[in-house]
Write an enzyme that holds these catalytic residues in place. Structure first.
Site, PDB file in Angstrom:
ATOM      1  N   ASP A 139      27.045  46.266  37.102  1.00  0.00           N
ATOM      2  CA  ASP A 139      25.671  46.465  36.690  1.00  0.00           C
ATOM      3  C   ASP A 139      25.438  45.534  35.498  1.00  0.00           C
ATOM      4  O   ASP A 139      26.388  45.081  34.856  1.00  0.00           O
ATOM      5  CB  ASP A 139      25.475  47.935  36.300  1.00  0.00           C
ATOM      6  CG  ASP A 139      24.061  48.195  35.837  1.00  0.00           C
ATOM      7  OD1 ASP A 139      23.123  47.653  36.442  1.00  0.00           O
ATOM      8  OD2 ASP A 139      23.894  48.928  34.837  1.00  0.00           O
TER       9      ASP A 139
ATOM     10  N   ASP B 176      22.434  45.565  32.632  1.00  0.00           N
ATOM     11  CA  ASP B 176      22.014  46.134  31.345  1.00  0.00           C
ATOM     12  C   ASP B 176      22.870  47.343  30.979  1.00  0.00           C
ATOM     13  O   ASP B 176      22.978  48.291  31.752  1.00  0.00           O
ATOM     14  CB  ASP B 176      20.531  46.524  31.400  1.00  0.00           C
ATOM     15  CG  ASP B 176      19.654  45.333  31.793  1.00  0.00           C
ATOM     16  OD1 ASP B 176      20.002  44.200  31.410  1.00  0.00           O
ATOM     17  OD2 ASP B 176      18.652  45.540  32.508  1.00  0.00           O
TER      18      ASP B 176
END
Ligand SMILES: [Zn+2]
Length: 427
Positions: free
Chosen positions: A251, A253
Site C-alpha cells: 500500500d 499512504d
C-alpha cells in the site's frame, strides 16, 4: 525469425580479462555469454543470426562456425572500424528482414523473447526496447514512457537534481523494423540509445517493453562477477517469465509515505523512515516490489491523474536515490459513491480495482506471472488486508492510527519491519 548480435565491443573496461578474449566470449558457468544468447535464441524459435564482430573476430567464428551445431544459421559481419552500435546495422540494411531482434553481445539475459516479439507486433511498433528499473537511476540514461508503453523521450545523464522521473532504463535488447534504419547514418559512429533513439521518438511509434526478467551487462569485472554469481545460484534463470515470481504488494499512504490526510500534491509526498531500506531488502531477496494504491482523490476531483503520476515519479526518484526499486505502481483513481458536489463523474464509478477489489492484483499477475501463495500484501487498512486475502496473498498489517477488524498473519510497525519479517520467513 532473425536476430543480430552486436559482438564487436573491445572491452576496454575489462582490463586483463578482455585482452585475448572478446567480451562476449567471457565465461559464465562454463559457456561464453554469447553462447548463452545463441541457445536462448534457438529455444525461442530464431533460425537466423548475424554476428557483428570486430575485435578478435576469429575467436568467435571458430567457436560458432555456421551455427549448424547450435541449431540456427549464423553469418558474420566483421567491422573494419567500430561504428558505435548503429553503423553495422546500417551497412546490413539490404540483408535484413522486415523485423529483427537486436542484442548486445555483452548483455547476459534470460527472457521470453516470443512475448517480447508479440508485444512489438501487437503495438504496431517500429522500435521496441526492453526496459527495466535499476538501482542507480540517478546516473543512468532514462527512458520516458507513457502508461500505454509509448516512449517519447530519452533523458541522458547527468540529470538536474530537482527532476522527478520514472525509474526506467534501457535494458539492451530491441525489436526493430527495417524502415527505422532510415534514422541511422552510414559510416558514422553513433550510439543507438543516445544519438538515434531520441530522434525516433515522436517521428515513429517507439515502445518500451517493461520486464522484470534478467538482462545485465558484463561491462566491468565487478558486473561480470555479479552475473556469474546470479547464474550459479539459479537466480538468473528463475527470473524468466515462465516461472511464477514471488512479490510483495505495498500500500502507499501510511506504508511508504507519511499519511497527512489525503496526499493530493506531489509536494506533500514524503517517504517514511526505513521505507527505502525495506524495499531494498525485498529487492535483494528476489521479491518483486509492487505498489497497489487507492487514490480516490482523482474521483473526488482533489487532484488529476497527471498529479498522481507526478507523485509516483517523485516516489520512484526518492527511492531510487537510496537504491530501492519498485517493479510497478498500480493505482485506482475511482470512487463508488457518486453524487457529491464537485466530483469527477468519469471516475465516480464502482470498479474492481479499488481495494478490497482484486483488480490491481489481477493486472499485476497478468503483467508479471506471480506465485500468489508465496507472496504478500503489506497494508495499513482493512481494504488492504481483505484484498490480500481474496487474492490468495499473505496479509501483513502495518499498524496505523486507523483501527482494523481484519486479522493479518503478521503485524508490525513499519515497512522495514514487514520486509525483515518477509525476507526472514522466505529464507
Ligand atoms: Zn478503480
Amino acid at each position: 525469425m532473425k536476430a543480430v548480435i552486436l559482438a564487436g565491443g573491445k572491452g576496454q573496461r575489462m582490463g586483463e580479462l578482455g585482452r585475448d578474449v572478446p567480451k562476449p566470449m567471457l565465461d559464465i558457468g562454463g559457456m561464453p555469454v554469447l553462447e548463452h544468447q545463441v541457445r536462448l535464441l534457438v529455444s525461442y524459435g530464431f533460425t537466423d543470426l548475424t554476428l557483428v564482430t570486430g575485435h578478435l573476430s576469429p575467436v568467435i567464428e571458430r567457436h560458432f562456425g555456421d551455427g549448424m551445431e547450435f541449431g540456427l544459421h549464423i553469418s558474420y559481419f566483421v567491422e573494419k572500424t567500430p561504428l558505435g552500435t548503429t553503423g553495422a546495422l546500417k551497412e546490413l540494411e539490404q540483408d535484413l528482414p522486415e523485423e529483427f531482434l537486436v542484442l548486445y553481445g555483452d548483455v547476459m539475459l534470460d527472457m521470453d523473447l516470443q512475448r517480447f516479439w508479440r508485444y512489438h507486433k501487437f503495438k504496431n511498433s517500429a522500435c521496441t526496447l526492453a526496459v527495466h528499473p535499476n538501482s542507480h537511476p540517478f546516473d543512468s540514461d532514462l527512458v520516458v514512457m507513457r502508461r500505454d508503453g509509448t516512449v517519447f523521450d530519452v533523458l541522458c545523464k547527468p540529470h538536474p537534481p530537482e527532476l522527478y522521473y520514472r525509474n526506467l532504463v534501457n535494458a539492451g535488447a530491441y525489436v526493430l523494423s527495417r524502415r527505422m534504419l532510415s534514422f541511422f547514418k552510414l559510416g558514422v559512429a553513433q550510439d543507438f540509445a543516445r544519438d538515434v533513439l531520441p530522434q525516433m521518438c515522436g517521428q515513429a511509434p517507439v515502445y518500451g517493453y517493461q520486464t522484470p526478467e534478467y538482462l545485465k551487462d558484463i561491462g566491468t569485472p565487478e558486473r561480470l562477477e555479479q552475473v556469474r554469481r546470479d547464474f550459479e545460484s539459479g537466480h538468473l534463470a528463475r527470473m524468466n517469465r515462465r516461472f511464477p515470481r514471488r512479490a510483495v504488494f505495498l500500500d502507499r499512504d501510511g506504508v511508504i509515505n507519511r499519511e497527512a490526510g489525503l496526499v493530493t500534491r506531489s509536494e506533500d509526498f514524503e517517504l517514511l523512515p526505513g521505507a527505502a531500506e525495506g524495499i531494498k531488502k525485498l529487492n535483494d531477496a528476489g521479491y518483486l516490489a509492487i505498489v497497489a494504491t487507492n487514490q480516490p482523490s482523482v474521483a473526488k476531483n482533489l487532484c488529476s491523474i497527471e498529479e498522481v503520476e507526478r507523485t509516483h515519479m517523485k516516489m520512484e526518484t526518492l527511492l531510487g536515490r537510496e537504491g530501492a526499486v519498485l517493479d510497478a505502481v498500480y493505482f485506482c483513481p475511482h470512487h463508488p459513491e457518486a453524487g457529491h458536489p464537485g466530483e469527477n463523474p468519469m471516475y465516480k464509478i464502482p470498479c474492481n480495482c479499488r481495494k478490497p477489489g482484486t483488480g490491481m492484483i489481477e493486472q499485476a499477475n497478468r503483467d508479471f506471472n506471480i506465485d500468489m501463495s508465496a507472496s504478500f500484501m503489506v497494508g495499513d487498512s482493512d481494504a488492504d488486508l481483505q484484498c490480500g486475502k481474496k487474492s490468495g496473498l499473505n496479509p501483513v498489517y502495518v499498524r496505523s492510527s486507523r483501527p482494523v477488524s481484519e486479522k493479518a498473519g503478521h503485524e508490525c510497525d513499519s515497512l522495514l519491519q514487514a520486509a525483515e519479517f518477509i525476507t526472514g520467513a522466505g529464507a
